[in-house]
Design an enzyme around this catalytic site. Structure first.
Site, PDB file in Angstrom:
ATOM      1  N   HIS A  66       0.769  -1.184   0.068  1.00 11.51           N
ATOM      2  CA  HIS A  66       0.079   0.220   0.165  1.00 11.51           C
ATOM      3  C   HIS A  66       0.731   1.466   0.080  1.00 11.51           C
ATOM      4  O   HIS A  66       0.631   2.120   0.591  1.00 11.51           O
ATOM      5  CB  HIS A  66      -0.916  -0.036   1.143  1.00 11.51           C
ATOM      6  CG  HIS A  66      -1.920  -0.958   1.319  1.00 11.51           C
ATOM      7  ND1 HIS A  66      -3.198  -1.016   0.772  1.00 11.51           N
ATOM      8  CD2 HIS A  66      -1.893  -2.273   1.637  1.00 11.51           C
ATOM      9  CE1 HIS A  66      -3.756  -2.008   0.612  1.00 11.51           C
ATOM     10  NE2 HIS A  66      -3.062  -2.792   1.382  1.00 11.51           N
ATOM     11  N   ASN A  68     -10.254  -3.030   2.354  1.00 12.67           N
ATOM     12  CA  ASN A  68     -10.057  -2.968   0.939  1.00 12.67           C
ATOM     13  C   ASN A  68     -11.380  -2.688   0.273  1.00 12.67           C
ATOM     14  O   ASN A  68     -12.452  -2.522   0.927  1.00 12.67           O
ATOM     15  CB  ASN A  68      -9.280  -4.341   0.470  1.00 12.67           C
ATOM     16  CG  ASN A  68      -7.803  -4.406   0.931  1.00 12.67           C
ATOM     17  OD1 ASN A  68      -7.193  -3.363   1.050  1.00 12.67           O
ATOM     18  ND2 ASN A  68      -7.413  -5.596   1.051  1.00 12.67           N
ATOM     19  N   TYR A  97       0.770  -4.116  12.167  1.00  8.60           N
ATOM     20  CA  TYR A  97       0.690  -2.507  11.803  1.00  8.60           C
ATOM     21  C   TYR A  97       1.545  -1.865  12.790  1.00  8.60           C
ATOM     22  O   TYR A  97       2.331  -0.913  12.242  1.00  8.60           O
ATOM     23  CB  TYR A  97      -0.743  -1.961  11.725  1.00  8.60           C
ATOM     24  CG  TYR A  97      -1.371  -2.786  10.411  1.00  8.60           C
ATOM     25  CD1 TYR A  97      -1.750  -4.152  10.514  1.00  8.60           C
ATOM     26  CD2 TYR A  97      -1.818  -1.808   9.542  1.00  8.60           C
ATOM     27  CE1 TYR A  97      -2.464  -4.701   9.455  1.00  8.60           C
ATOM     28  CE2 TYR A  97      -2.325  -2.425   8.456  1.00  8.60           C
ATOM     29  CZ  TYR A  97      -2.817  -3.775   8.350  1.00  8.60           C
ATOM     30  OH  TYR A  97      -3.270  -4.487   7.227  1.00  8.60           O
TER      31      TYR A  97
HETATM   32 FE1  HDD Z   1      -2.716  -4.638   5.620  1.00  8.81          FE
HETATM   33  C1  HDD Z   1      -1.182  -2.117   5.126  1.00  8.81           C
HETATM   34  C2  HDD Z   1      -5.586  -3.625   4.141  1.00  8.81           C
HETATM   35  C3  HDD Z   1      -3.972  -7.911   5.501  1.00  8.81           C
HETATM   36  C4  HDD Z   1      -0.074  -5.874   7.003  1.00  8.81           C
HETATM   37  N1  HDD Z   1      -3.127  -3.027   4.721  1.00  8.81           N
HETATM   38  C5  HDD Z   1      -2.278  -1.856   4.650  1.00  8.81           C
HETATM   39  C6  HDD Z   1      -3.246  -0.780   4.078  1.00  8.81           C
HETATM   40  C7  HDD Z   1      -4.437  -1.261   4.027  1.00  8.81           C
HETATM   41  C8  HDD Z   1      -4.491  -2.761   4.328  1.00  8.81           C
HETATM   42  C9  HDD Z   1      -5.526  -0.423   3.433  1.00  8.81           C
HETATM   43  C10 HDD Z   1      -2.751   0.583   4.009  1.00  8.81           C
HETATM   44  C11 HDD Z   1      -3.168   1.525   5.128  1.00  8.81           C
HETATM   45  C12 HDD Z   1      -2.804   3.061   4.971  1.00  8.81           C
HETATM   46  O1  HDD Z   1      -3.222   3.578   3.889  1.00  8.81           O
HETATM   47  O2  HDD Z   1      -1.688   3.539   5.500  1.00  8.81           O
HETATM   48  N2  HDD Z   1      -4.487  -5.562   5.015  1.00  8.81           N
HETATM   49  C13 HDD Z   1      -5.422  -4.998   4.427  1.00  8.81           C
HETATM   50  C14 HDD Z   1      -6.592  -5.808   4.528  1.00  8.81           C
HETATM   51  C15 HDD Z   1      -6.247  -6.876   4.882  1.00  8.81           C
HETATM   52  C16 HDD Z   1      -4.789  -6.873   5.255  1.00  8.81           C
HETATM   53  C17 HDD Z   1      -8.037  -5.612   4.001  1.00  8.81           C
HETATM   54  C18 HDD Z   1      -7.032  -8.368   4.935  1.00  8.81           C
HETATM   55  C19 HDD Z   1      -8.198  -8.369   5.515  1.00  8.81           C
HETATM   56  N3  HDD Z   1      -2.065  -6.515   6.184  1.00  8.81           N
HETATM   57  C20 HDD Z   1      -2.696  -7.804   6.185  1.00  8.81           C
HETATM   58  C21 HDD Z   1      -1.958  -8.920   6.904  1.00  8.81           C
HETATM   59  C22 HDD Z   1      -0.861  -8.392   7.223  1.00  8.81           C
HETATM   60  C23 HDD Z   1      -0.882  -6.841   7.009  1.00  8.81           C
HETATM   61  C24 HDD Z   1      -2.567 -10.453   6.738  1.00  8.81           C
HETATM   62  C25 HDD Z   1       0.217  -8.936   8.066  1.00  8.81           C
HETATM   63  C26 HDD Z   1       0.045  -9.852   8.768  1.00  8.81           C
HETATM   64  N4  HDD Z   1      -0.651  -4.112   5.896  1.00  8.81           N
HETATM   65  C27 HDD Z   1       0.216  -4.524   6.596  1.00  8.81           C
HETATM   66  C28 HDD Z   1       1.406  -4.016   6.916  1.00  8.81           C
HETATM   67  C29 HDD Z   1       1.058  -2.446   6.211  1.00  8.81           C
HETATM   68  C30 HDD Z   1      -0.385  -2.739   5.913  1.00  8.81           C
HETATM   69  C31 HDD Z   1       2.585  -4.514   6.399  1.00  8.81           C
HETATM   70  C32 HDD Z   1       1.984  -1.728   5.352  1.00  8.81           C
HETATM   71  C33 HDD Z   1       1.756  -0.335   5.921  1.00  8.81           C
HETATM   72  C34 HDD Z   1       1.439  -0.257   7.150  1.00  8.81           C
HETATM   73  O3  HDD Z   1       0.871  -1.396   7.316  1.00  8.81           O
HETATM   74  O4  HDD Z   1       1.346   0.598   7.849  1.00  8.81           O
HETATM   75  O5  HDD Z   1       1.647  -3.894   8.157  1.00  8.81           O
END
Ligand code: HDD
Length: 704
Positions: A81, A154, A368
């Site tokens: 993202h 999402n 996160y």
């Molecule tokens: Fe995630 C970012 C949505 C599963 C780990 N995720 C991130 C963002 C969104 C989502 C919208 C961007 C937020 C922003 O605008 O800063 N992610 C989802 C959805 C998921 C999902 C809807 C499933 C239902 N994500 C998911 C899992 C993991 C992560 C299973 C890890 C175990 N997601 C992350 C992250 C991020 C992230 C690596 C990247 C940047 C951040 O968090 O701040 O931690």
């Protein structure tokens, strides 16, 4: 305000550079350039040297500070993202939701809760294009009076994997391949499809990402979903399962794939620009928050496991109840400070909302905060203005990189008597967060429940719920993506899975890949055979027709009948559309009535893919020029190819002829049929409100 004594009045020549400098020096607001230490800078264009042609001196603190700050401007981009666009706004419930939750921001319909919303693509890096085929993030931070609630969702209601421990594997497979860092922001490569072929739980979401959902027309025209099952908890501690939905008031619409690819080059910021400009123009994006509620006692009867994030609950089984409206009405003033530094976290919830044991969600509760510690340089990022809650913060957290708060109490521990016991613990009645008690039994093991094992039913439900044109687009997307996969073994394994989803899907994709189709053994979806809410075409029919904020390209040349154009324009703008006059060059064209008609865009700087429809007004000389001009013909033909509404005045039908477009084709509106002026505008608006004309069978016959 500056405390500096203002110099006595001096005579200033408004036009001279000296005058400008003098005016700056007199700036009554005191906005002088300073160092980070607040020292006013007298000169910033030359470094401090020993002699004008001599070596630079280490003593130049201004030079050193300026370069140091510049050298450290970049922070790590989000691992997923990374590319996002955001806006401020507010959320307002329609009525109290007390029957389901005690969350305060859902109680009072007169109360507006401020929000910050960040939309994003997932796979691409910060500088990648907006219109790639990808999932879109829809993350909402509610600054409630009880603290921040982040709904990090999402635009697709399910996820690729069931357990967060597979997230690094999945993301590695989807991102550019590590040996050559290609391809950027695309899943059309071997490692992604290798993972899909080996992990069939991905298939349901793969159907969604191969569908038109993954190429939205605009952030303003896409749905959002909380994906996981959460809990709502009421004042009596009764808990119910809840799934969150966002529905855009403008309807859910998509681009077509050829258009999306061209836009990635013509305007890589297409969605960002659209969001920013709409808000600047006062066309505030609006979304309705809805909830599916499932009583705990009914959870077993649903036919799907609510803890499995690869499954949805069809709206036919649990209707989406409207809760309130989100309005985005203010753009960020600084992209980095707000859009880049915002930190969403699934773990940020408020009393009245709680988690479930969904293993994907449980992993997110850790991930996160963990990623933000690095991305935002330490544990104090919640003190950044964009992340700071509106609710007061009192705790014993202290120190760390970038600490802002300077607490004055010597009692930095709990319990304490030296600080009078402050801060105090809050009971539930005082707004304290109390985790919903839950009976948990079972052995400690690494395993998936049996109820998570069906990976095909809902993939089939999704495919079968789509209209024929939507199915065709999905098949084409699979042919495109798998067509770029180099390993035949991977293609064949994916086809084996598709055979379990749908006969048409597997045959058509296999045909595109030049491979034999495995025998189709499609599963019978459990629950309803189809679900209307899964098809954008079916949902469109439930919305009142509208052309609000739709962009119409008007092609003109000298001699255009501007009187007639104005009649059409008046009606279309009255219905909320935006018209842009496009000519060979900027400036004006000479209309047939001798007046100058201002041009909004030169043909060189814009393209049909940036518009929802194209209109060609009359005027013999203008029509004669346009029909001879290859670029203008390409513009019209490309719009036709992308199934957009094409309208011509009665005496502009020759342009259609020159473009080999049948005036009787679906979505082609001609003044010869409807009559010119308002009647033509009305017919045009009706066609445009249909979004696209998929029933245009010959659209790919035109050369564009
Ligand atoms: Fe995630 C970012 C949505 C599963 C780990 N995720 C991130 C963002 C969104 C989502 C919208 C961007 C937020 C922003 O605008 O800063 N992610 C989802 C959805 C998921 C999902 C809807 C499933 C239902 N994500 C998911 C899992 C993991 C992560 C299973 C890890 C175990 N997601 C992350 C992250 C991020 C992230 C690596 C990247 C940047 C951040 O968090 O701040 O931690």
């Amino acid at each position: 305000m500056s405390s500096q004594k203002q110099p006595d009045a001096v005579h200033i020549d408004e036009n001279s550079k000296d005058a400008q400098l003098a005016a700056e020096r007199m700036d009554p607001t005191g906005h002088f350039l300073t160092t980070d230490q607040g020292i006013r800078v007298e000169h910033t264009d030359d470094s401090l040297k020993q002699g004008a042609r001599g070596p630079t001196l280490l003593e130049d603190f201004h030079l050193r500070e300026k370069l140091t700050r510049f050298d450290h401007e970049r922070i790590p981009e989000r691992v997923v993202h990374a590319r996002g666009s955001a806006a401020h706004g507010y959320f307002q419930p329609y009525e109290s939701q007390a029957k389901y939750t005690r969350a305060k921001f859902l109680q009072d319909p007169s109360k507006k809760t401020p929000v910050f919303v960040r939309f994003s693509t997932v796979a691409g890096s910060r500088g990648s294009a907006d219109t790639v085929r990808d999932v879109r993030g829809f993350a909402v931070k509610f600054y409630t009076e009880e603290g921040n609630f982040d709904l990090v969702g999402n635009n697709i209601p399910v996820f690729f994997i069931q357990d967060g421990i597979k997230f690094p594997d999945f993301v590695h497979a989807a991102k550019p391949e590590p040996h050559h860092e290609m391809p950027q922001a695309q899943t059309a490569h071997d490692s992604f499809w290798d993972f899909v072929s080996l992990v069939p739980e991905t298939l349901h979401m793969v159907m969604w990402t191969m569908s038109d959902r993954a190429i939205p027309r605009s952030y303003r025209m896409m749905q959002g979903f909380g994906v996981h099952t959460f809990r709502f908890v009421d004042a009596k501690n009764v808990s119910r399962f809840v799934k969150f939905h966002w529905k855009p008031l403008l309807g859910t619409h998509s681009l077509v794939w050829d258009e999306a690819q061209k836009l990635a080059g013509k305007d890589p910021d297409y969605h960002r620009r659209d969001l920013f400009e709409s808000i600047e123009q006062g066309d505030f994006p609006e979304y309705e928050l809805g909830v599916q509620i499932v009583e705990e006692a009914d959870a077993q009867k649903l036919g799907v496991d609510l803890l499995d994030a690869t499954k949805l609950v069809p709206e036919e089984v649990a209707p989406v109840l409207p809760v309130g409206k989100l309005t985005l009405n203010r753009n960020p003033t600084n992209f980095f400070a707000e859009t880049e530094q915002v930190a969403f976290c699934v773990a940020n919830i408020v009393p009245g909302i709680d988690f479930t044991d969904d293993p994907l969600m449980q992993a997110r509760l850790f991930s996160y905060l963990d990623t933000q510690l690095t991305r935002l340089g330490g544990p104090n990022f919640a003190e950044l203005p964009i992340n700071r809650p509106l609710a007061p913060v009192h705790n014993h957290q202290q120190d760390g990189f970038g600490r802002h708060t300077s607490s004055t109490s010597r009692a930095n521990y709990h319990p304490n008597s030296l600080g009078g016991g402050c801060p105090f613990l809050a009971a539930q009645e005082q707004g304290g967060f109390v985790h919903q008690p839950e009976q948990v039994t079972g052995q400690k093991l690494r395993a998936r429940p049996e109820s998570f094992k069906d990976h095909y039913s809902q993939a089939a439900l999704f495919f079968r719920s789509l209209s024929a044109p939507e199915q065709e687009h999905l098949i084409d997307a699979c042919r495109f993506e798998l067509g770029k996969v180099e390993s035949k073994a991977i293609q064949e394994r994916v086809l084996e899975h598709f055979a379990k989803i749908d006969a048409l899907l597997v045959t058509a994709v296999a045909e595109g890949l030049g491979l034999p189709a495995p025998k189709a053994t499609p599963v019978t979806p459990k629950g309803p055979p189809a679900s209307k809410a899964l098809s954008m075409e079916a949902m469109k029919l439930l919305m009142p027709p509208s052309i609000k904020t739709r962009r119409i390209a008007v092609l003109v040349a000298d001699g255009v009948d501007s009187d007639e154009l104005m009649a059409v324009r008046k009606e279309l703008e009255a219905q909320g559309a935006q018209l842009k006059i496009i000519a060979k060059r900027l400036g004006t064209v000479k209309a047939a009535n001798g007046k100058d008609l201002p041009v909004d865009k030169s043909a060189m700087t814009t393209a049909s893919v940036e518009y929802d429809a194209v209109f060609i007004p009359g005027g013999a000389a203008s029509v004669a020029t346009l029909k001879k001009d290859g670029a203008s013909r390409h513009f019209v033909q490309e719009a036709y190819l992308h199934c957009k509404t094409v309208g011509v005045s009665k005496d502009a039908e020759d342009v259609l002829k020159a473009c080999e477009i049948d005036p009787a084709a679906p979505g082609v509106v001609s003044g010869a049929k409807s009559g010119n002026g308002t009647a033509l505008a009305t017919a045009f608006a009706k066609a445009l409100s249909n979004h696209r004309h998929w029933d245009r069978k010959d659209h790919d016959r035109v050369p564009a």
